[in-house]
Design a protein around this motif. Structure first.
Motif, PDB file in Angstrom:
ATOM      1  N   HIS B 114       0.818  -1.215   0.000  1.00  0.00           N
ATOM      2  CA  HIS B 114       0.000   0.000   0.000  1.00  0.00           C
ATOM      3  C   HIS B 114       0.859   1.277   0.000  1.00  0.00           C
ATOM      4  O   HIS B 114       0.546   2.251  -0.692  1.00  0.00           O
ATOM      5  CB  HIS B 114      -0.896  -0.040   1.240  1.00  0.00           C
ATOM      6  CG  HIS B 114      -1.768   1.141   1.424  1.00  0.00           C
ATOM      7  ND1 HIS B 114      -2.978   1.280   0.778  1.00  0.00           N
ATOM      8  CD2 HIS B 114      -1.619   2.249   2.177  1.00  0.00           C
ATOM      9  CE1 HIS B 114      -3.527   2.420   1.139  1.00  0.00           C
ATOM     10  NE2 HIS B 114      -2.719   3.038   1.988  1.00  0.00           N
ATOM     11  N   HIS B 118       1.283   4.426  -2.718  1.00  0.00           N
ATOM     12  CA  HIS B 118       1.132   5.870  -2.479  1.00  0.00           C
ATOM     13  C   HIS B 118       2.228   6.658  -3.192  1.00  0.00           C
ATOM     14  O   HIS B 118       2.027   7.805  -3.582  1.00  0.00           O
ATOM     15  CB  HIS B 118       1.197   6.177  -0.979  1.00  0.00           C
ATOM     16  CG  HIS B 118      -0.139   6.171  -0.287  1.00  0.00           C
ATOM     17  ND1 HIS B 118      -1.196   6.934  -0.713  1.00  0.00           N
ATOM     18  CD2 HIS B 118      -0.569   5.506   0.809  1.00  0.00           C
ATOM     19  CE1 HIS B 118      -2.233   6.735   0.098  1.00  0.00           C
ATOM     20  NE2 HIS B 118      -1.879   5.860   1.028  1.00  0.00           N
ATOM     21  N   SER B 139      -0.845   9.725   6.584  1.00  0.00           N
ATOM     22  CA  SER B 139      -2.294   9.533   6.516  1.00  0.00           C
ATOM     23  C   SER B 139      -2.783   9.186   7.917  1.00  0.00           C
ATOM     24  O   SER B 139      -2.028   9.283   8.883  1.00  0.00           O
ATOM     25  CB  SER B 139      -2.615   8.381   5.564  1.00  0.00           C
ATOM     26  OG  SER B 139      -2.339   7.162   6.218  1.00  0.00           O
ATOM     27  N   HIS B 142      -0.705   5.816   8.578  1.00  0.00           N
ATOM     28  CA  HIS B 142       0.746   5.718   8.495  1.00  0.00           C
ATOM     29  C   HIS B 142       1.410   7.079   8.429  1.00  0.00           C
ATOM     30  O   HIS B 142       0.832   8.042   7.944  1.00  0.00           O
ATOM     31  CB  HIS B 142       1.183   4.862   7.304  1.00  0.00           C
ATOM     32  CG  HIS B 142       0.231   4.916   6.133  1.00  0.00           C
ATOM     33  ND1 HIS B 142       0.238   5.931   5.243  1.00  0.00           N
ATOM     34  CD2 HIS B 142      -0.776   4.081   5.762  1.00  0.00           C
ATOM     35  CE1 HIS B 142      -0.709   5.738   4.339  1.00  0.00           C
ATOM     36  NE2 HIS B 142      -1.348   4.625   4.633  1.00  0.00           N
ATOM     37  N   ASP B 311      -6.493   7.200  -0.196  1.00  0.00           N
ATOM     38  CA  ASP B 311      -6.470   5.823  -0.695  1.00  0.00           C
ATOM     39  C   ASP B 311      -7.397   5.668  -1.898  1.00  0.00           C
ATOM     40  O   ASP B 311      -8.528   6.166  -1.889  1.00  0.00           O
ATOM     41  CB  ASP B 311      -6.920   4.857   0.415  1.00  0.00           C
ATOM     42  CG  ASP B 311      -5.924   4.814   1.553  1.00  0.00           C
ATOM     43  OD1 ASP B 311      -4.828   5.385   1.404  1.00  0.00           O
ATOM     44  OD2 ASP B 311      -6.251   4.216   2.591  1.00  0.00           O
TER      45      ASP B 311
HETATM   46 ZN    ZN Z   1      -2.965   4.996   2.644  1.00  0.00          ZN
END
Ligand code: ZN
Lengths: 225, 348
Positions: B114, B118, B139, B142, B311
Motif C-alpha cells: 500500500h 502511495h 495519513s 501511516h 487511498d
Molecule cells: Zn494509505
C-alpha cells in the motif's frame, strides 16, 4: 451444465465442480482443506485445482453456487467475494444457499435434526430440520445450551455438524459423525432448480446474524488532573 | 502507447473501496466507494463495518471503473491489489476479489504494498519518478519517511511515527475542537482563519537529544496531549476556545516537523526529489510549506492532486503498471493478505 461451488463458512474451505443435469447433480472435482485461519490463501488455488482436475476452463462454467453462511465473517466473505467476482467476469449467475442447509438436509433421514457450526465466542450457528430436510427454525446464533434446548423442543433426535461435535455434551443430543461440514454437492442440489431454470442470479449477501463489533466514541477523558 | 499494458488496481486496506485502471502512466478510471460516513459516529474506522462495506461495494465499483475506462475485464493484462499493510479483514476482501477476477479472466495477479502504491501514484500525474527519491507518506494509518531507490523491488524505511499517525492526530484534535471526522479537511479549513503563530505547540522528536536516536522518526502523541491541555485549561477558566487559532497552530506544528525532517533526509542523501503522499498530503499548509522550504535547497516537491493522495485504486494500478514494466514476476494464487506487510516488500 458445469457449476462451481464454493463454501468458506466453516474451517473446511471448499471448492468443487459439479455437473447439473436434468436428472441430478454429480460431483466432477472436489477440494476441501480444514484450516480455520487460511481461507484467503486456500480458496483460489483450490478453485484453480478443481478446474484443472476436471480439465475445464472458467469460461466453461454455467453458474456459481456459494454457501452464504452463517459463519465467522472474515472467512465467510472470502467465498462470497470469490463467487461474486468470478460471476462478474464470466457474466454468469451466482446463487446463494444457507451453508447449514448443506449439513442439515443430507442428515435428516426421516427424523428431525439439529445442524450446528462453530460461531466462536462459545456460541453456535444452528438450524433445525424436519425429517425431510426442510429447515424448521434458523439460522440462528446462540449458546449451545439454548440451541440444544430449542432443538429438543422441536423434536430433534440427533445433532450434526462441526459445532455439534464441539459442544456435544451441552447439546444433550446424540451426535452423528457425518456430514461435519457443508457438502458441496448438496449446496448445488439445493440450487439445482434455479440453475436448470436459468433463474436470475442473486447478490451474495452473507448471513451475518450478528452486528459488527463497534464501540461508539464516548466522551473524551480529560488530560488535566 | 496503446500497446502499453492495461492494468487494474484494487484497494481495500481501510475504509475506501477503490478500483483504478491505468495504461502505462495514463489514468483511465478511478472509481471509489467509501464507508467513511458509517464510521463517523464512532470517531474512527470500525474494521468489521469497513469489511462488510468492501464486500458490498467491490462488484459495483469495478463496474463503474470499467465503464469509465471503456474497457472490459477481458482487455485487462494484469490485476494488482493491496495485500498490506492495512486492516486484516478489509485487505482480505480485496485480495480475494483480485484472485477471483484473475482466476476467471485468466490473468496474473500482483499483491502489492500500500505504501509503495502511495509513491507510485505520483507517476500518473508527474510521469516517471527519478530514483532515488525521498517519499513522505502521511495519513490516518501511516506516517513514514522512505528512501525510494527502486520502486519495483524495494524501498528503504528511514523513519516512521513512534506513536500516533499524523492523520490520527488531526482526527483527535478535530474531535477535541468539536469538528467532524475525518479531521483533516475541517482543521485545514478552520486554520485558514487562524494565526499559526498564536500558540507554541511542541514539535515532537526535534530536540537535539531526540534527533540522535530518532532523526527521521515522528511523534504526534505529545502534540495531541498539549493541544488537549491547552483547550481544557481555557474551558476550565470559562474562556472561549479560539478554534481557528488552535487549528492553525496545531497544523503548523505537524507540517513544520514533517517538512523539516523530509527535507533533512533529502539533503543528507543528496536527493533532489521529494514525493508526498497519503491523505494528509491533501493538507494545503503541508503542500505550501514543503514547496517553500524545498525551493531554498533546489529540491523538487511532487505532490499528486488531492484525490490521488487519499487511498484509491489508481495508486495500486500505477504500482502494478510499474511492476509489469520492470518485468517483476506476478504473485501466486495463495498470496495472503498481510496486515503488517513490511515496507521492504513492494510486491508479494
Ligand atoms: Zn494509505
Amino acid at each position: 451444465m458445469l457449476v462451481l461451488v464454493v463454501d468458506s463458512s466453516t474451517p473446511a474451505v471448499t471448492a468443487a465442480l459439479v455437473e447439473v443435469s436434468a436428472d441430478g447433480v454429480a460431483s466432477r472435482a472436489h477440494r476441501c482443506t480444514v484450516d480455520a485461519r487460511a481461507h484467503g490463501e486456500l480458496l483460489a488455488p483450490q478453485v484453480d485445482a478443481v478446474l484443472a482436475d476436471a480439465d475445464a476452463r472458467p469460461r466453461d462454467l454455467t453458474a456459481i453456487v456459494a454457501g452464504l453462511g452463517p459463519g465467522p465473517f472474515t472467512g465467510l466473505r472470502v467465498g462470497l467475494v470469490t463467487a461474486a467476482t468470478m460471476g462478474q467476469v464470466l457474466g454468469i449467475p451466482t446463487y446463494g444457499v444457507c451453508s447449514l442447509d448443506a449439513i442439515g438436509y443430507p442428515a435428516a433421514a426421516g427424523e428431525p435434526v439439529l445442524a450446528a457450526s462453530d460461531a466462536r465466542r462459545k456460541e453456535l450457528y444452528w438450524a433445525v430440520y424436519d425429517g425431510a430436510g426442510q429447515r424448521l427454525v434458523g439460522p440462528e446464533v446462540s449458546t449451545p445450551a439454548v440451541a440444544g434446548a430449542r432443538a429438543r423442543e422441536l423434536g430433534a433426535l440427533v445433532a450434526v455438524g462441526d459445532g455439534a461435535h464441539r459442544y456435544a455434551e451441552v447439546l444433550d443430543l446424540p451426535v452423528r459423525v457425518e456430514p461435519r461440514y457443508p457438502d458441496a454437492t448438496v449446496l448445488a442440489m439445493l440450487a439445482a432448480e434455479r440453475i436448470r431454470a436459468g433463474a436470475p442470479g442473486e447478490r451474495l449477501t452473507p448471513l451475518y446474524l450478528r452486528r459488527p463489533d463497534a464501540v461508539a466514541a464516548t466522551g473524551r477523558k480529560p488530560v488535566l488532573p | 502507447m496503446a500497446d502499453e499494458p492495461l492494468i487494474l488496481g484494487i484497494e481495500t486496506s481501510c475504509d475506501e473501496t477503490g478500483v483504478g485502471i491505468v495504461r502505462g502512466h495514463t489514468l483511465l478510471a478511478d472509481a471509489l466507494a467509501s464507508s467513511v460516513e458509517e464510521h463517523a459516529r464512532f470517531g474512527g474506522v470500525v474494521p468489521e463495518v469497513a469489511s462488510r462495506a468492501h464486500l458490498e461495494a467491490i462488484v459495483p465499483t469495478m463496474q463503474r471503473a470499467l465503464t469509465e475506462a471503456g474497457v472490459t475485464l477481458a482487455d485487462i493484462d494484469a490485476i494488482a491489489v493491496t495485500s498490506g499493510p492495512g486492516l486484516a479483514g478489509a485487505l482480505l476482501v480485496g485480495v480475494a476479489a483480485a484472485k477471483g477476477y484473475a482466476l476467471a479472466a485468466e490473468k496474473p495477479v500482483y499483491g502489492v504494498n500500500h505504501l509503495a502504491a502511495h509513491v507510485a501514484v505520483d507517476t500518473l500525474e508527474h510521469g516517471p519518478l527519478p530514483e532515488p527519491a525521498i517519499a513522505l507518506l502521511v495519513s490516518g494509518g501511516h506516517s513514514s519517511l522512505l528512501l525510494v531507490d527502486d520502486l519495483a523491488r524495494g524501498v528503504t524505511p528511514l523513519g516512521a511515527t513512534i506513536d500516533d499517525a499524523a492523520g490520527e492526530a488531526f482526527d483527535k484534535v478535530a474531535r477535541l475542537l468539536g469538528l467532524p471526522f475525518p479531521g483533516g479537511p475541517p482543521i485545514d479549513r478552520e486554520a485558514r482563519a487562524g494565526d499559526a503563530a498564536s500558540i507554541a505547540f511542541p514539535r515532537g522528536l526535534t530536540a537535539a537529544k531526540d534527533l540522535a536516536a530518532h532523526r527521521y522518526d515522528f511523534s504526534f502523541s505529545g502534540l495531541k496531549t498539549a493541544v488537549a491541555r491547552w483547550v481544557e485549561a481555557r474551558q476550565r477558566a470559562g474562556e472561549p476556545v479560539p478554534v481557528a487559532d488552535v487549528a492553525a497552530s496545531f497544523q503548523e506544528a505537524v507540517c513544520d516537523v514533517l517538512t523539516s525532517k523530509a527535507l533533512a533526509a533529502c539533503r543528507a542523501q543528496g536527493i533532489e526529489t521529494l514525493v508526498i503522499g497519503g491523505g494528509v498530503a491533501a493538507n494545503s499548509r503541508l503542500r505550501a510549506l514543503a514547496e517553500q522550504r524545498a525551493e531554498k535547497y533546489g529540491i523538487r516537491v511532487r505532490v499528486p492532486r488531492p484525490k490521488l493522495c487519499t487511498d484509491n485504486g489508481a495508486m495500486v494500478a500505477a504500482l502494478g503498471s510499474h511492476l509489469v514494466a520492470a518485468g517483476v514476476a506476478p504473485s501466486r494464487l495463495d498470496l495472503p493478505a498481510d496486515s503488517a506487510l513490511p515496507l521492504t516488500t513492494v510486491s508479494v
